[in-house]
Motif scaffolding. Structure first.
Motif, PDB file in Angstrom:
ATOM      1  N   ALA A 345      30.388  55.874 121.974  1.00  0.00           N
ATOM      2  CA  ALA A 345      29.414  56.927 122.286  1.00  0.00           C
ATOM      3  C   ALA A 345      28.338  57.092 121.227  1.00  0.00           C
ATOM      4  N   THR A 346      28.636  56.787 119.968  1.00  0.00           N
ATOM      5  CA  THR A 346      27.616  56.945 118.933  1.00  0.00           C
ATOM      6  C   THR A 346      26.495  55.913 119.067  1.00  0.00           C
ATOM      7  N   ALA A 347      26.738  54.833 119.804  1.00  0.00           N
ATOM      8  CA  ALA A 347      25.689  53.841 120.044  1.00  0.00           C
ATOM      9  C   ALA A 347      24.654  54.334 121.042  1.00  0.00           C
ATOM     10  N   LEU A 348      24.932  55.466 121.680  1.00  0.00           N
ATOM     11  CA  LEU A 348      24.041  55.990 122.706  1.00  0.00           C
ATOM     12  C   LEU A 348      22.913  56.853 122.141  1.00  0.00           C
ATOM     13  N   TYR A 349      22.879  57.035 120.824  1.00  0.00           N
ATOM     14  CA  TYR A 349      21.783  57.805 120.233  1.00  0.00           C
ATOM     15  C   TYR A 349      21.422  57.233 118.869  1.00  0.00           C
ATOM     16  N   THR A 350      20.170  57.394 118.515  1.00  0.00           N
ATOM     17  CA  THR A 350      19.677  56.895 117.228  1.00  0.00           C
ATOM     18  C   THR A 350      19.503  58.006 116.211  1.00  0.00           C
ATOM     19  N   SER A 351      19.639  59.250 116.650  1.00  0.00           N
ATOM     20  CA  SER A 351      19.515  60.380 115.732  1.00  0.00           C
ATOM     21  C   SER A 351      20.735  60.446 114.823  1.00  0.00           C
ATOM     22  N   SER A 352      20.672  61.302 113.829  1.00  0.00           N
ATOM     23  CA  SER A 352      21.748  61.380 112.844  1.00  0.00           C
ATOM     24  C   SER A 352      22.996  62.045 113.391  1.00  0.00           C
ATOM     25  N   SER A 353      22.858  62.802 114.466  1.00  0.00           N
ATOM     26  CA  SER A 353      23.993  63.543 115.000  1.00  0.00           C
ATOM     27  C   SER A 353      23.905  63.636 116.515  1.00  0.00           C
ATOM     28  N   ALA A 354      25.072  63.720 117.162  1.00  0.00           N
ATOM     29  CA  ALA A 354      25.102  63.912 118.605  1.00  0.00           C
ATOM     30  C   ALA A 354      24.486  65.245 119.007  1.00  0.00           C
TER      31      ALA A 354
END
Length: 406
Positions: A345-354
């Motif tokens: 799931a962390t690969a789904l965003y480029t920001s520092s936090s979900a």
């Protein structure tokens, strides 16, 4: 082609025909290709999609009904050093298709570059002109609508999840007819349900059921990817798990049987990468539709790969967020599932936090999705983020799992 309704992507059946719409910001031209059998041979007919609203190309064809096989050819420059990989010789899967027909053939023709063998070895800088249409699955027009689903609505505090593979859970069950073992239909068999109930299970979590293929390197060793974590279409079912000619209806019926027994169904979904692999992988869909827009790139023609699978889907881009939201809604409102487990799931965003992820925010803001179970696998190849996901998310806790096993 007449103009279509550009507000809905994919193939949408109307009273008299079908609307087609596809997203590509950088393409020069797009052709819709229909495939029909004529005198025992499959004949391709191409239609120029001349209507465009911004990045959305669209067209309406009268008389096209469910069951029609189709694909896209997308024209544009070939500049792999800049991450631009258009190749109209390659027939492309509609990212929004719900049904695929046919199997992927592991041959050199499926690659956008000049490949010498089935693994893609060759010259990555040279565009290949061989037609791939005979070697890739066709998208299929379908018309499964939003339906009423009677759900158990088990609260989190009482949820007990059983993880299973569609084929594996019933493959050796002698109580099920042999042709129905290892299929969507087998999931709803009374013996399957009785077993789950005897364990006290309240939710069946299925490993990926979306259409997937075996990686070329694995295929070259005479192996098959059994697990399904190599998607080619996020919202199309894997036909290998079906014993009927309508996988969607087959899975819907089994989900209804499970619901009637008080058991929810959660899907393991893989939106973090696709089966197109690295820059030397096959051109099956996104890579040929708009490579730079759909995959995370480093600006020099290479992919940013945080999944370990060759590419990372650009899930934070607005059009990708839209597609994932549309896909999740389809699985819930049409197929009837009750939640999702998001692979890497962390690969789904480029920001520092979900907490400031565009996709996570869209899911929480959606009036339908926020009411269903969302589970994150909170890591990828580059970071570990256990405890970082906002409400309504839950997370797989590998530290707890490993402690229990010890």
């Amino acid at each position: 082609m007449l103009p279509a309704d550009p507000r809905t992507l994919g193939a949408t059946v109307t009273d008299g025909g079908t609307n087609f719409a596809i997203w590509s910001n950088a393409a020069d031209a797009i052709e819709l290709c229909l495939f029909n059998e004529v005198n025992g041979a499959l004949v391709e007919t191409r239609f120029a999609m001349s209507h465009r609203n911004g990045p959305i190309w669209h067209g309406y064809l009268a008389g096209v009904r469910p069951g029609q096989r189709y694909g896209y050819r997308v024209y544009g420059p070939w500049a792999p050093e800049r991450g631009v990989r258009f190749n109209a010789a390659k027939l492309l899967i509609d990212p929004y298709t719900h049904v695929l027909d046919g199997q992927l053939s592991h041959v050199p023709e499926i690659y956008g570059h000049s490949a010498l063998d089935a693994t893609g070895d060759g010259d990555l800088s040279v565009r290949d002109d061989r037609d791939s249409a005979s070697f890739v699955p066709y998208s299929v027009v379908s018309d499964h609508r939003v339906r009423e689903v009677n759900r158990p609505l088990v609260p989190w505090a009482k949820t007990i999840i059983y993880e299973a593979h569609v084929q594996g859970i019933t493959a050796k069950n002698s109580s099920i007819d042999e042709n129905e073992r290892g299929t969507y239909k087998g999931l709803g068999h009374p013996s399957t349900i009785a077993h789950l109930k005897s364990l006290g299970v309240t939710a069946l979590e299925l490993l990926p059921v979306a259409a997937s293929v075996t990686e070329p390197a694995i295929y070259s060793r005479g192996r098959k990817n059994y697990w399904g974590y190599n998607s080619i279409a996020f919202s199309a079912l894997n036909n290998d798990y079906a014993c009927t000619d309508d996988p969607i209806k087959e899975l819907q019926d089994s989900i209804d049987h499970l619901h009637n027994a008080g058991i929810e169904v959660i899907l393991d979904v893989v939106y973090n990468h696709t089966a197109e692999g690295g820059v030397g992988g096959p051109t099956l869909s996104y890579k040929g539709i708009d490579n730079k827009a759909y995959y995370r790139n480093d600006g020099h023609g290479n992919y940013v790969d945080v999944t370990g699978c060759g590419n990372t889907f650009a899930a934070s881009n607005p059009h990708s967020v839209r597609q994932i939201i549309d896909s999740l809604r389809w699985w819930i409102e049409v197929v009837g599932v009750d939640g999702f487990r998001f692979d890497l799931a962390t690969a789904l965003y480029t920001s520092s936090s979900a907490f400031n992820s565009s996709l996570m925010s869209a899911i929480e803001a959606d009036s339908v999705l926020r009411n269903f179970k969302m589970i994150a696998e909170p890591w990828d190849m580059t970071r570990y983020a256990l405890g970082d996901f906002p409400h309504p998310w839950r997370e797989w806790n590998d530290a707890y799992r490993d402690s229990v096993r010890q």
